[in-house]
Design a protein around this motif. Structure first.
Motif, PDB file in Angstrom:
ATOM      1  N   LYS A 368       0.838  -1.215   0.090  1.00 51.57           N
ATOM      2  CA  LYS A 368      -0.029  -0.059   0.142  1.00 51.57           C
ATOM      3  C   LYS A 368       0.774   1.269  -0.083  1.00 51.57           C
ATOM      4  O   LYS A 368       0.469   2.180  -0.543  1.00 51.57           O
ATOM      5  N   VAL A 371       1.850   1.821  -3.484  1.00 51.72           N
ATOM      6  CA  VAL A 371       1.109   2.765  -4.296  1.00 51.72           C
ATOM      7  C   VAL A 371       0.850   4.213  -4.094  1.00 51.72           C
ATOM      8  O   VAL A 371       0.772   4.859  -4.994  1.00 51.72           O
ATOM      9  N   LYS A 375       1.547   7.110  -6.859  1.00 56.73           N
ATOM     10  CA  LYS A 375       0.429   8.143  -7.032  1.00 56.73           C
ATOM     11  C   LYS A 375       1.420   9.454  -6.956  1.00 56.73           C
ATOM     12  O   LYS A 375       1.140  10.389  -7.910  1.00 56.73           O
ATOM     13  N   VAL A 383       1.340   2.499 -10.383  1.00 62.30           N
ATOM     14  CA  VAL A 383       0.176   2.702  -9.510  1.00 62.30           C
ATOM     15  C   VAL A 383      -0.595   1.423  -9.842  1.00 62.30           C
ATOM     16  O   VAL A 383      -1.030   0.514  -8.918  1.00 62.30           O
ATOM     17  N   LYS A 384      -1.068   1.174 -11.169  1.00 60.96           N
ATOM     18  CA  LYS A 384      -1.831  -0.343 -11.380  1.00 60.96           C
ATOM     19  C   LYS A 384      -1.101  -1.220 -11.215  1.00 60.96           C
ATOM     20  O   LYS A 384      -1.927  -2.311 -10.539  1.00 60.96           O
ATOM     21  N   ALA A 386       1.022  -1.815  -8.777  1.00 62.15           N
ATOM     22  CA  ALA A 386       1.007  -1.868  -7.127  1.00 62.15           C
ATOM     23  C   ALA A 386      -0.405  -2.158  -6.642  1.00 62.15           C
ATOM     24  O   ALA A 386      -0.457  -3.190  -5.652  1.00 62.15           O
ATOM     25  N   GLU A 387      -1.322  -1.631  -7.042  1.00 56.90           N
ATOM     26  CA  GLU A 387      -2.703  -1.904  -6.516  1.00 56.90           C
ATOM     27  C   GLU A 387      -3.025  -3.382  -7.068  1.00 56.90           C
ATOM     28  O   GLU A 387      -4.016  -3.838  -6.051  1.00 56.90           O
TER      29      GLU A 387
END
Length: 616
Positions: A368, A371, A375, A383-384, A386-387
């Motif tokens: 998290k 992420v 960002k 980001v994509k 890591a999410e």
């Protein structure tokens, strides 16, 4: 600190109590040590003690091992046994069934070595026996010995009925070399060393495991006597082997219990360390670990007590040669062993699941953060990615926590079943725990942790117990290698020097260019051939940069002065300590008209591997 020491001492005493109890159950000792010299020990039950004072008791079934010592034993009826050096003997005294009732019998077994026996004033029937022979004595005294599958017998007075083959007449002590071939002598000698090191360590687990080594002496003795010509001795050997299996099962329950106590102690240290770092989550996991370990120990107390009783029962039944009761005691001990093993195994899995689940939680929190960092950088692709990782970890955490709740609940049922000694219920629930763990996303971690919990301590114990032996072997190997290398180098230097002198004499009439070439070829090549008892092939990088400068005085004598001082720098691998510096200086008295400066650099890299045979 004082409390910790007290707990360790208390644990060791508890371990010992289980196995000293069978000896305490005897009405009284059957004999005592009346004199001794040198190094000797008594094996009594699963304990080993040095003979260090007159009056030490000897119980039924005890064994005596002498090394460079001698021991005299006096029985209650005045019978005397004199045990010579490098001998192993066992003394038994009990009632045996005969055709018309029972009679008191004393059996003195010589597994290897030599002893002298003289009967006392009682009506006890005396037997001197070895793995291959039994001699029933009548009012007599005699020597008996055994070694390399031969029985020796020399009677001074009285008569004897002999079963089996014997070599009659006077005979000498059989000595250390014969003793070392005896399985019983070998196993007992090894047990003496392991028990001493375990007691010195003060570790309850090691003390219990050392007792397993002592039990191996019982098994070795049984194997030696199973082919004896006397039917009673054969039955005794069979029963003794079962009794040994009973004791092994009982000691295994102690080992498992002590290991869980260690887990609890380690977990409490982890709690303190986590709190010191301000890691409340890690502290909570460690607290749960300590609690689970303590609950497991408590739930197996009844099984441990059952194992204790089984040892007492099997000892009494073996003395009475009651095979049925021996079988019953063996079964009781194995049930207790199974209960403790399954309960501990389940607890270890629960602890592993909790730890692995916590690791997943930490990874999810870290993901998290990744992420948020992506960002902040505006990196949409990162980001994509890591999410997606966070989503996957959150799902795994959820599954792992569900499994954790299930196995914790099932573990409670196992503990309750252990308290009731309900083996069927334990097996049933333990199977459910296994199935639940397989469904967990942390299965691999749990399997690894479980294996480590059950094997790492054993490996550590073995390494510590044998560390001294391995170190001694390495030291001996190093010394042998160094001595061999020095001898080889010296021999080669001498050979090279002789060759150089000869070459110098034969080339005294050559030109200066020839002299220069000769000088270069006179560099000694130090080739060390190391073939000690243990093969040692160290990695050695030798850089030899001898510079030979010849500044002759102007004379007509053509005998070159050659000074060669190569410096060998050896970089060795840490397993073998070798730092040889070989400096060879050869100076035959010579002078030369020509000025020749030869700088030769020889760089050689020789790769060797050190192989030192170690020890489980």
């Amino acid at each position: 600190m004082k409390i910790t020491r007290f707990l360790i001492l208390f644990s060791i005493i508890c371990v010992g109590v289980i196995y000293m109890t069978p000896n305490l159950s005897m009405a009284k000792p059957i004999a005592q040590i009346s004199s001794f010299i040198g190094d000797s020990v008594i094996q009594s039950g699963t304990g080993i003690v040095s003979i260090n004072q007159v009056g030490q008791p000897l119980n039924e079934g005890d064994r005596i091992l002498t090394k460079d010592g001698q021991v005299q034993v006096t029985m209650d009826d005045g019978s005397v046994i004199k045990i010579r050096p490098y001998t192993t003997t066992m003394v038994q005294e009990r009632e045996e069934k005969k055709f018309f009732g029972k009679s008191m019998v004393r059996r003195v077994t010589c597994f290897v070595g030599k002893l002298w026996f003289k009967s006392g004033a009682s009506n006890t029937k005396n037997f001197l026996q070895t793995p291959t022979t039994v001699c029933a004595l009548r009012g007599s005294d005699a020597d008996v010995g055994y070694g390399t599958e031969k029985t020796y017998f020399n009677q001074y007075s009285g008569t004897a009925d002999i079963k089996g083959n014997v070599i009659k007449g006077a005979f000498q002590d059989l000595g250390q070399s014969v003793a070392q071939q005896s399985p019983v002598y070998q196993v007992l000698t090894k047990a003496v060393e392991i028990v001493a090191k375990a007691e010195e360590s003060g570790n309850a687990v090691q003390v219990a495991k050392a007792q397993l080594e002592v039990i191996q002496v019982d098994k070795a003795s049984s194997q030696e006597l199973k082919n004896n010509p006397d039917p009673i001795v054969k039955i005794d050997a069979k029963i003794s082997e079962k009794a040994a299996d009973t004791k092994t099962a009982a000691v295994n329950t102690v080992v498992k219990s002590e290991q869980m106590k260690e887990v609890a102690q380690e977990a409490k240290k982890e709690v303190e360390q986590a709190k010191a770092k301000g890691d409340d989550k890690a502290a909570k996991v460690a607290e749960e670990k300590a609690q689970k370990a303590e609950e497991t120990v408590k739930s197996t107390e009844k099984a441990l007590e059952s194992a204790k009783k089984a040892v007492i029962e099997v000892t009494q039944a073996a003395k009475a040669l009651d095979e049925k009761k021996v079988d019953a005691a063996e079964q009781k001990a194995k049930v207790a062993e199974n209960i403790v093993a399954k309960t501990v195994e389940t607890a270890v899995k629960v602890i592993a699941v909790a730890a692995a689940t916590q690791e997943l939680v930490v990874k999810a929190e870290q993901a998290k953060k990744v992420v948020e960092e992506a960002k902040a950088k505006g990196d949409e692709a990162a980001v994509k990615k890591a999410e997606a990782e966070v989503k996957k970890l959150d799902e795994n955490v959820k599954k792992a926590e569900e499994v954790k709740k299930v196995v914790e609940k099932d573990s409670k049922q196992v503990e309750k079943a252990a308290e009731r000694m309900d083996t069927k219920k334990i097996e049933e629930v333990a199977k459910k725990v296994d199935e639940a763990v397989k469904e967990s996303p942390v299965t691999t971690t749990v399997a690894t942790t479980t294996a480590e919990a059950t094997t790492t301590k054993e490996a550590t114990t073995t390494a510590e117990v044998k560390k001294e032996e391995t170190t001694t072997k390495e030291a001996t190997t190093t010394a042998e290698a160094t001595t061999t290398k020095e001898a080889t180098t010296t021999a080669e230097a001498t050979t090279t020097k002789e060759a150089t002198t000869s070459s110098s004499s034969s080339s005294s009439s050559t030109t200066s260019s020839t002299t220069s070439s000769s000088t270069t070829s006179e560099e000694p090549t130090t080739t060390s051939t190391m073939e000690p008892t243990t093969t040692i092939e160290p990695t050695t990088t030798s850089t030899m940069e001898p510079t030979t400068t010849e500044e002759p005085t102007t004379t007509s004598t053509m005998e070159p002065t050659t000074t060669i001082e190569p410096t060998t720098t050896s970089t060795m691998e840490p397993t073998t300590t070798e730092e040889p510096t070989t400096t060879s200086t050869m100076e035959p008295t010579t002078t030369e008209e020509t000025t020749t400066t030869t700088s030769t650099t020889t760089s050689s890299t020789t790769t060797h591997e050190t192989t030192v045979t170690g020890v489980k």
